[in-house]
Scaffold this motif. Structure first.
Motif, short mmCIF file in Angstrom:
data_model
loop_
_atom_site.label_atom_id
_atom_site.label_comp_id
_atom_site.label_asym_id
_atom_site.label_seq_id
_atom_site.Cartn_x
_atom_site.Cartn_y
_atom_site.Cartn_z
N PHE A 22 7.39 4.00 4.27
CA PHE A 22 7.38 3.01 3.22
C PHE A 22 8.52 2.02 3.42
O PHE A 22 9.43 2.26 4.21
N THR A 23 8.47 0.93 2.67
CA THR A 23 9.35 -0.21 2.90
C THR A 23 10.82 0.06 2.58
O THR A 23 11.70 -0.35 3.33
N ASP A 27 12.41 -0.74 -3.45
CA ASP A 27 11.17 -1.52 -3.50
C ASP A 27 10.15 -0.79 -2.63
O ASP A 27 9.81 -1.23 -1.54
N CYS A 28 9.67 0.33 -3.13
CA CYS A 28 8.89 1.29 -2.34
C CYS A 28 7.42 0.87 -2.27
O CYS A 28 6.72 0.91 -3.28
N ASP A 29 6.98 0.49 -1.08
CA ASP A 29 5.58 0.12 -0.85
C ASP A 29 5.10 0.86 0.39
O ASP A 29 5.79 0.88 1.41
N PHE A 50 1.22 -4.78 3.64
CA PHE A 50 2.49 -4.48 2.96
C PHE A 50 3.45 -5.65 3.18
O PHE A 50 3.26 -6.47 4.08
N ASP A 51 4.48 -5.71 2.36
CA ASP A 51 5.44 -6.82 2.42
C ASP A 51 6.53 -6.52 3.45
O ASP A 51 7.43 -5.73 3.19
N ARG A 77 -4.82 -2.43 1.46
CA ARG A 77 -4.56 -1.39 0.45
C ARG A 77 -5.87 -0.78 -0.04
O ARG A 77 -6.01 0.43 -0.12
N ASP A 109 -0.56 7.09 -5.68
CA ASP A 109 -0.77 5.66 -5.86
C ASP A 109 -1.89 5.16 -4.94
O ASP A 109 -2.75 4.38 -5.37
#
Length: 163
Positions: A22-23, A27-29, A50-51, A77, A109
């Motif tokens: 994750f990122t 700021d967990c993506d 994802f960013d 996603r 999620d």
């Protein structure tokens, strides 16, 4: 993905080892996710949406360079959600085994909830750390979701599942 040579009857215990990348912790993506069963069935997916700007320095250095090894396993996603739900649908339930709580949060999620018949077990304390390190020395790949999920399963081999 390996085809399964074993079949599980309804209500038979199934462990699925989960790892994510994750990122950032704040700021967990979700970037990538892997699920590996005791009988070697596997799911792996990378998100293409994802960013990148949200990735911390560690992720940029250790995780991002490992992406792209499985070009046919990239998803948006929503595409990842659909593929995960379809893959999990082959089972009648079981336990998602994780070594870090954020893996659970990101899995839930990604699935938009917990599937019926599934539970969670935090297995870090039961994992054989020597076997975990042996796996990484032999096969490499630390901080790649699929390799980390395989390593966790390897570290838990011989451990009796809790029912």
């Amino acid at each position: 993905m390996k085809p399964s040579s074993c079949s599980y009857e309804v209500n038979q215990f199934m462990r699925v080892f989960v790892d994510t990348e994750f990122t950032d912790f704040i700021d967990c993506d979700l970037i990538s996710i892997a699920l590996v069963t005791d009988d070697d069935r596997e799911f792996y997916g990378e998100r293409i949406d994802f960013d990148y700007q949200a990735c911390n320095a560690f992720v940029r250095e250790a995780v991002l360079p490992q992406l792209g090894r499985y070009p046919d396993r990239t998803f948006t996603r929503e595409g990842l959600r659909s593929a995960l739900i379809e893959w999990i649908g082959q089972f009648d339930g079981g336990t998602f085994c994780i070594d870090f709580r954020t893996d659970w949060d990101l899995l839930v999620d990604a699935l938009n909830g917990v599937p019926d018949g599934w539970g969670i077990e935090l297995v870090w304390d039961q994992a054989d750390k020597a076997r975990l390190e042996l796996y990484f020395r032999k096969f490499g790949g630390r901080h790649h979701a699929l390799h980390d999920a395989r390593a966790l399963r390897y570290a838990m081999q011989g451990q009796t599942p809790s029912a």
